[in-house]
Write a protein that holds these residues in place. Sequence first.
Motif, PDB file in Angstrom:
ATOM      1  N   GLN A 109       0.807  -1.208   0.000  1.00  0.00           N
ATOM      2  CA  GLN A 109       0.000   0.000   0.000  1.00  0.00           C
ATOM      3  C   GLN A 109       0.849   1.271   0.000  1.00  0.00           C
ATOM      4  N   GLY A 110       2.159   1.094   0.013  1.00  0.00           N
ATOM      5  CA  GLY A 110       3.051   2.244   0.039  1.00  0.00           C
ATOM      6  C   GLY A 110       3.274   2.786   1.431  1.00  0.00           C
ATOM      7  N   LEU A 111       2.829   2.024   2.462  1.00  0.00           N
ATOM      8  CA  LEU A 111       2.998   2.483   3.840  1.00  0.00           C
ATOM      9  C   LEU A 111       4.422   2.216   4.317  1.00  0.00           C
ATOM     10  N   LEU A 112       4.981   3.175   5.025  1.00  0.00           N
ATOM     11  CA  LEU A 112       6.353   3.073   5.507  1.00  0.00           C
ATOM     12  C   LEU A 112       6.457   2.040   6.628  1.00  0.00           C
ATOM     13  N   MET A 113       7.349   1.061   6.444  1.00  0.00           N
ATOM     14  CA  MET A 113       7.578   0.040   7.456  1.00  0.00           C
ATOM     15  C   MET A 113       8.821   0.364   8.293  1.00  0.00           C
ATOM     16  N   ALA A 114       9.886   0.790   7.631  1.00  0.00           N
ATOM     17  CA  ALA A 114      11.131   1.109   8.335  1.00  0.00           C
ATOM     18  C   ALA A 114      12.018   1.939   7.418  1.00  0.00           C
ATOM     19  N   ALA A 115      12.974   2.642   8.026  1.00  0.00           N
ATOM     20  CA  ALA A 115      13.952   3.433   7.270  1.00  0.00           C
ATOM     21  C   ALA A 115      15.281   3.378   8.012  1.00  0.00           C
ATOM     22  N   CYS A 116      16.354   3.620   7.264  1.00  0.00           N
ATOM     23  CA  CYS A 116      17.681   3.481   7.869  1.00  0.00           C
ATOM     24  C   CYS A 116      18.699   4.299   7.087  1.00  0.00           C
ATOM     25  N   THR A 117      19.681   4.837   7.806  1.00  0.00           N
ATOM     26  CA  THR A 117      20.884   5.377   7.180  1.00  0.00           C
ATOM     27  C   THR A 117      22.061   4.605   7.754  1.00  0.00           C
ATOM     28  N   TYR A 118      22.970   4.158   6.869  1.00  0.00           N
ATOM     29  CA  TYR A 118      24.068   3.307   7.340  1.00  0.00           C
ATOM     30  C   TYR A 118      25.376   3.782   6.723  1.00  0.00           C
ATOM     31  N   PRO A 119      26.357   4.168   7.554  1.00  0.00           N
ATOM     32  CA  PRO A 119      27.627   4.684   7.021  1.00  0.00           C
ATOM     33  C   PRO A 119      28.591   3.571   6.639  1.00  0.00           C
ATOM     34  N   HIS A 120      29.460   3.865   5.654  1.00  0.00           N
ATOM     35  CA  HIS A 120      30.532   2.952   5.236  1.00  0.00           C
ATOM     36  C   HIS A 120      31.828   3.761   5.189  1.00  0.00           C
ATOM     37  N   THR A 121      32.911   3.199   5.689  1.00  0.00           N
ATOM     38  CA  THR A 121      34.208   3.873   5.675  1.00  0.00           C
ATOM     39  C   THR A 121      35.177   3.121   4.774  1.00  0.00           C
ATOM     40  N   GLY A 122      36.280   3.786   4.402  1.00  0.00           N
ATOM     41  CA  GLY A 122      37.285   3.151   3.552  1.00  0.00           C
ATOM     42  C   GLY A 122      36.824   2.977   2.124  1.00  0.00           C
TER      43      GLY A 122
END
Length: 272
Positions: free
Chosen positions: A165-178
């Motif tokens: 239905q387009g409803l938001l379940m979860a969101a995330c920002t995840y950093p990567h180094t190198g």
Amino acid sequence: MPTFANLQHRHLQVRNTCPLCESAADTVAHMIFSCPIVLQILASVGLPPVPAIQNPDVSEDFISWFIQLSKGYQLLISITYWSAWFARNRLVHEGSACSILKSATFIRALFLELESIQQLPVPVQTTNAIKWVPPHGDIIKMNFDASFNISLNSSVSGIVSRDSQGLLMAACTYPHTGITDSFAAEANAYSLTIIKKLNSPTLDKSVISPIIRDILSLKTSFDNITFSFVARSGNASAHEMAKLGRQFGEARYWIEEAPASVEQLILRERPT
């Protein structure tokens, strides 16, 4: 004590010397045929040295040799010399030392990316932008994108999960180094090349094969999972998450909510 004239003379000598190897005059012919740094980069990506040309008109003979090669070799050689020239200019203007390993990794990655793009069918031009498409049934759709910070050699992946239905379940920002280049940053967010390789039945042997193996090993943790590519216009909320993630020093998670600017995009993208 050196005089101003001596210093000026020494400065001119430095400017006339190849900044990469500092062993010969800084000329086009030297860079193409004999600079040891460029030759090492060529060897690192699997290219032989350019045949020695005796004719004083270097450009004409080089072009004559170049046009006889296959399109794949032409592309790889063009990327290699462009990368070497870029490394030279960074050394001259920014003082950044040339890394043969980083240059070779970037060249191979960009070559794979451009080859993948060339193999795609030419899209039909339309006036409508690509929209986000909801999944079917009880499947959860996760959109990814990445933001790359070249000065810090880091990237941030933005992730948005929604239901049918387009409803938001979860969101995330995840950093990567190198992260050594923007291609590797996009690889962390499943770019077009990665998607093609994940869906290929053949064993990947490219420079990004470790990334492919890691993703495929995690694939077994799901009952069912598919990978597909979508253009930026159909991935706006994940793109916004990736940009916002640059503000944080660690991973951030949201359940059934997201930052306000992302929620606004999700609301616009919901099917009507």
